[in-house]
Every structure is written in structure tokens, then in C-alpha cells.
Write an enzyme that holds these catalytic residues in place. Structure first.
Site, short mmCIF file in Angstrom:
data_model
loop_
_atom_site.label_atom_id
_atom_site.label_comp_id
_atom_site.label_asym_id
_atom_site.label_seq_id
_atom_site.Cartn_x
_atom_site.Cartn_y
_atom_site.Cartn_z
N GLU A 137 0.83 -1.21 0.00
CA GLU A 137 0.00 0.00 0.00
C GLU A 137 0.87 1.26 0.00
O GLU A 137 1.98 1.25 0.54
CB GLU A 137 -0.89 0.02 1.24
CG GLU A 137 -1.82 -1.17 1.37
CD GLU A 137 -2.57 -1.19 2.69
OE1 GLU A 137 -3.45 -2.05 2.83
OE2 GLU A 137 -2.27 -0.35 3.56
N LYS A 161 2.38 4.46 1.32
CA LYS A 161 2.61 5.02 2.66
C LYS A 161 2.45 6.53 2.56
O LYS A 161 3.26 7.21 1.92
CB LYS A 161 3.97 4.66 3.21
CG LYS A 161 4.13 5.10 4.67
CD LYS A 161 5.47 4.76 5.23
CE LYS A 161 5.48 5.08 6.75
NZ LYS A 161 4.97 6.42 7.07
N ARG A 182 -3.69 8.80 16.55
CA ARG A 182 -2.94 7.61 16.95
C ARG A 182 -2.62 7.63 18.44
O ARG A 182 -2.33 6.59 19.03
CB ARG A 182 -1.66 7.50 16.12
CG ARG A 182 -0.71 8.65 16.30
CD ARG A 182 0.42 8.58 15.28
NE ARG A 182 1.21 7.38 15.44
CZ ARG A 182 1.81 6.73 14.44
NH1 ARG A 182 1.68 7.18 13.20
NH2 ARG A 182 2.53 5.66 14.66
N PHE A 233 -7.48 2.36 5.00
CA PHE A 233 -6.68 1.18 4.65
C PHE A 233 -7.03 -0.06 5.47
O PHE A 233 -6.50 -1.14 5.21
CB PHE A 233 -5.18 1.47 4.78
CG PHE A 233 -4.74 1.99 6.11
CD1 PHE A 233 -4.50 1.13 7.16
CD2 PHE A 233 -4.56 3.35 6.32
CE1 PHE A 233 -4.09 1.60 8.40
CE2 PHE A 233 -4.15 3.83 7.55
CZ PHE A 233 -3.90 2.96 8.60
N ARG A 280 3.66 -3.01 17.48
CA ARG A 280 4.44 -2.88 16.25
C ARG A 280 4.65 -4.29 15.70
O ARG A 280 5.61 -4.97 16.02
CB ARG A 280 5.78 -2.19 16.54
CG ARG A 280 6.47 -1.66 15.31
CD ARG A 280 7.72 -0.90 15.67
NE ARG A 280 7.45 0.33 16.37
CZ ARG A 280 7.09 1.48 15.79
NH1 ARG A 280 6.96 1.52 14.47
NH2 ARG A 280 6.87 2.56 16.50
N LYS A 283 7.32 -1.17 6.80
CA LYS A 283 7.35 0.07 6.02
C LYS A 283 8.67 0.16 5.25
O LYS A 283 9.72 -0.20 5.75
CB LYS A 283 7.16 1.30 6.92
CG LYS A 283 8.14 1.42 8.05
CD LYS A 283 7.78 2.59 8.97
CE LYS A 283 8.71 2.64 10.19
NZ LYS A 283 8.32 3.71 11.13
#
Length: 508
Positions: A208, A210, A230, A296, A371, A377
């Protein structure tokens, strides 16, 4: 439970560096707490107040009575006093609040006063981070650690989870479920050096774009819509245009994970500061800068939780809900196990002005608040989210400004910070003026020396060319050509990269 027990435990935690030892000490203390006390103890030793704020700042703690010679305060009495302080309002409230603070501190010993000051100011730094406290709760109550962690992620309150584990065990922990209108910790991504390495780790994956925007968790239950950052802050009233776009969706019960971003007329992203400024502005005036919402992930839909579903199933559920254009749209995505195709998709994302890509394992559940290794990423420019530990006064044209910042990452066990180097590069005049004011407010000691120590609260995004071995810094490595990209007020210190993330760049 007596307050001195907490003060002694807090002092022990400061002197203890090993994560396992911290957990044992906390577990011993929590095991001694009564069912109606354990939540309070967890909150305080996590550096929080159950009342959130008391209305007492540093100035209110400057002139305090001498310590009491003998300990006599209980946890329950102290909590009652905190509640009374927080409840003061109206004419004369400042004076009444000061009297209550003086009375409380006058009954506290020196060790208890240190604890109270740390709890009130939020500066109780002893390594009792969320992960450490969750393990201590599990040990103290006999509840499975996985159940404690999941309840904490969904309940967003360790004190409540501790109370439930103590009073109801596993059955009570199972009662913590995703609730519409209550945010959960977002899943975070680890770092991969390139898309080939990422695909090798994930296998067939969703690749996807970023986006360099602001993470927003969207909750809808009928007409009620809430938007959370967040860091779990409610910013619904700041984004009326996003609320309007969400209300136009066909479903009326869902939780979505998304990124909001300001786009130019050609659909390329505007600078991050534009998005951040619009998102954080309390006026919420959508006429200033329109925002586009890229969805997403979906965590709940039509009364059904999807957290434990695979990424592939969640993507399928999302397909019928969000279109590919308009003010709220699906993030561009490629499903592949071909590194070449993934590399081409990355190049396309960069051509459109975005940061890079996220590579997500199709078999991965949504690991709220963690995480996860299933999300990776990939960005051509190496970046890390670090915390500022200290700042140096500048010289030359920077005289009178706080300039060179000391950069810290988390240790792998999350118990402390480790310095990786310094940088003064990438700072504009506007940034220098801002950070001087910001870091003087965070100063944790004298401000007239060459180096100003600060409370480790400000997250900064750093770009760098590589990592090299170095005996100069405690972490054993240093960043090469580190430079400031921006300060990240949308991120909390608990989200910064740890030493393992830094070491992953050693071969770069």
C-alpha cells in the site's frame, strides 16, 4: 495499602535497570494491593492520575511544607485528596486547591513527597512502561499475559484491566471488547530496508502507499461519529469535512483505520505541516484546507469485530464500503508476492509524491497497539522516530537559540532511552524559535549551562544516511548525517523506534 509502600517500590524501580527485575518488583507490590486499590496503584506507577488532571502545575509545588517524620498516609486517603483537589472550581478555588496540596504534602515523608510530586507532574520516570506494567499485572493476578495485553489494547486503560484481572480473572478480561466510540491502540509497522526484503519476510502481501498524513481511527454507530488520533485523542470537532464524508458511507456501524492528508489540485500531497496544522487546529474550519481520507483497514463492521480476521479478509470487507475516489477513498493497494511488481508499485507511490509503501502480510490479524512484524514500512529515505533527551545552546547566528538536539531511542525492552548522537541540521529559523520555547518548557534542570537536559517527551522524525558502530554513545552506534525532518506532535514517546530498529540499518 500505605503510600510508603508505593514510594519504596518507585525508588527501587529507579535503581533497577533489568526489565525482569522491574516486573518482579511491580508484581510484588500489585499482589499486596486490595481489589479497590490495584487500579490506583497501576495508574500512579505508570505516571498517571485517575483524575487525569488536578489543576496543579509546577508553580503550585514550589513552596511545600517540610516532610513528615513518620509515614502515615494510605493510598485510599491520597486518592480521596487528589479527587478533592481536582474538584475545586469557581471563585477561590485556586486557594482551596493550594491548601489541600499543602495538607497532603505536610502528611507525607520525603520519599512520599517525591512520589507525589512525580505523579502530579507526570514525571515519574522509572521504567514502568505499558509493556512492563502489563507483565507485572499478569504475574500479580495469575492472568495469562496474552489476555492482559489484549484487554489493555481494547480497554485503553491498564488500571481498569488490572482491577478486572484481580476481581474476575480471565472471564473478566474477556469482557473487554472493541467498543464503538472508544479508541484502541493502532497497529504499527516495523522497518524493512527494501521491498524485496519485506516480501521475503511476509510472503504474498498487500503493498500500500505510505502516506505522509495524520493517522485517524474512525468510529461510527448510527449518527454518532468519532475521530481519534494515533495517541487516542478525540479530534472529531476539528474535522467536520471528514465527519461529513464518513456520514455519506452506506454502512452505519464500523471502525476504520485511515490516514487524512491535504492534497494539492494535482492530487499530490501538500507538505506535512499543512496537514498537521489543519488537523490540529481547534477551529476545524474546513474552508481553509480540505482533507482527503484514505482508508486502509476495517476493524469492525455491521456489529462484527474483525480484529482477529486476516488482512486479506479485512481488505475484502473494506472493498464494498469505500470507493477509490472522492473525499474518502481506499488507499491504493497491490496484492503480490513478486518483488519486481512491488518495486514498481513503490516507484509509482514515489512518483505521486508519497513516502514509500507498507508491505502487509495477508495472513496477519490486526495487532492493536503493537508494532507487528506483519506490517513493514519501506521508505527510500531512512528515517527514525526518536526522542529529544537534551539540547545545546547555539552559537554564531544561533546564539540565544536552543540548537543541537541529543537524540534517543528506546532500549529493546522499553525500560529506558539510549543516546544515538546529536544534530543541528535541517532546522529552519522558524523551527529554531519554536524548539527554543518548547525545550525551555521541558527543561529538567538548569537552563543557563551549555547543555539543557529536557524531559523525554518530544518526538522528532530524523532522516539519516546510515548507521555506524561508535563507542562514543551508550547504544554502541551513531547515526550518519542525521537531520531533522520535523517534530511529531501526533506521536507519543511510547511509539518511538527502539535500538533494534536502529541496528537494522547497520548494513545500509
Amino acid at each position: 495499602m500505605q503510600l510508603v509502600a508505593l514510594a519504596d517500590a518507585s525508588a527501587d524501580l529507579v535503581r533497577t535497570s533489568a526489565r525482569s527485575a522491574k516486573i518482579r518488583r511491580l508484581a510484588e507490590l500489585l499482589a499486596q494491593a486490595a481489589p479497590d486499590e490495584i487500579g490506583i496503584v497501576v495508574a500512579w506507577l505508570s505516571g498517571e492520575l485517575t483524575q487525569r488532571q488536578l489543576g496543579v502545575g509546577y508553580a503550585g509545588l514550589r513552596e511545600l511544607p517540610a516532610p513528615a517524620p513518620v509515614a502515615g498516609l494510605s493510598v485510599a486517603e491520597t486518592e480521596q485528596c487528589f479527587t478533592a483537589i481536582a474538584g475545586q472550581s469557581g471563585p477561590g478555588s485556586q486557594g482551596r486547591r493550594a491548601d489541600l496540596v499543602a495538607t497532603l504534602f505536610g502528611r507525607a515523608t520525603a520519599a512520599e513527597q517525591r512520589l507525589l510530586r512525580g505523579v502530579i507532574t507526570g514525571e515519574l520516570r522509572q521504567g514502568a512502561l505499558i509493556g512492563v506494567m502489563a507483565e507485572a499485572i499478569a504475574q500479580a493476578t495469575g492472568a495469562p499475559l496474552a489476555d492482559v495485553r489484549r484487554a489493555a489494547m481494547l480497554g485503553a486503560s491498564l488500571p481498569a484491566v488490572a482491577t478486572a484481572a484481580r476481581t474476575g480473572g480471565v472471564a473478566a478480561l474477556a469482557g473487554f471488547r472493541l467498543q464503538l466510540g472508544r479508541p484502541i491502540g493502532p497497529m504499527l509497522a516495523q522497518t524493512a530496508t527494501d521491498v524485496a526484503a519485506a516480501i521475503e519476510r511476509t510472503g504474498r502481501a498487500a503493498v500500500e502507499w505510505k502516506l505522509d498524513g495524520i493517522r485517524v481511527q474512525i468510529h461510527r454507530s448510527g449518527p454518532d461519529i468519532h475521530l481519534f488520533t494515533r495517541t487516542l485523542d478525540d479530534i472529531t470537532d476539528r474535522l467536520p469535512d471528514v465527519v461529513s464524508a464518513v456520514s455519506a458511507l452506506s454502512a452505519d456501524q464500523f471502525v476504520l483505520d485511515s490516514e487524512v492528508i491535504a492534497l494539492a489540485a494535482d492530487d499530490r500531497p501538500r507538505p506535512f505541516q499543512v496537514t498537521a496544522g489543519r488537523t490540529m487546529r481547534r477551529s476545524g474550519d474546513s474552508r481553509l484546507v480540505p482533507l482527503t481520507t484514505f482508508v486502509f483497514d476495517v476493524l469492525h463492521l455491521h456489529g462484527r469485530d474483525l480484529l482477529d480476521e486476516t488482512t486479506e479478509n479485512r481488505i475484502a470487507a473494506l472493498a464494498d464500503l469505500v470507493a477509490d475516489n472522492g473525499p474518502i477513498r481506499s488507499v491504493p493497494r497491490l496484492i503480490t508476492d513478486d518483488p519486481g511488481r512491488a518495486a514498481g508499485f513503490l516507484a509509482d507511490a514515489l512518483t505521486h509524491g508519497h513516502e514509500g509503501v507498507l508491505v502487509k502480510s495477508l495472513e496477519q490479524p490486526y495487532q492493536a497497539g503493537r508494532r507487528g512484524a506483519g506490517w513493514l514500512k519501506v521508505k527510500p529515505v531512512h528515517t527514525l522516530d526518536l526522542v529529544v533527551l537534551a539540547v545545546e545552546w547555539g552559537s554564531g547566528r544561533r546564539t540565544g537559540k536552543l540548537s543541537n538536539i541529543h537524540l534517543g531511542a528506546r532500549t529493546n525492552d522499553g525500560s529506558e532511552f539510549v543516546m544515538l548522537g546529536k544534530t543541528f541540521k535541517g532546522m529552519t529559523d522558524e523551527m529554531l524559535a519554536w524548539q527554543t520555547e518548547r525545550f525551555l518548557a521541558l527543561a529538567d534542570g538548569p537552563t543557563d549551562g551549555y547543555v539543557v537536559r529536557v524531559r523525554p517527551e518530544q518526538v522528532v522524525e530524523i532522516a539519516f544516511d546510515g548507521v555506524q558502530r561508535s563507542s562514543r554513545y551508550p547504544g554502541g552506534v551513531a547515526l550518519r548525517f542525521a537531520r531533522v525532518l520535523r517534530y511529531r506532535d501526533d506521536k507519543s514517546v511510547s511509539e518511538i523506534d527502539d535500538l533494534s530498529a536502529v541496528l537494522a540499518h547497520l548494513a545500509s
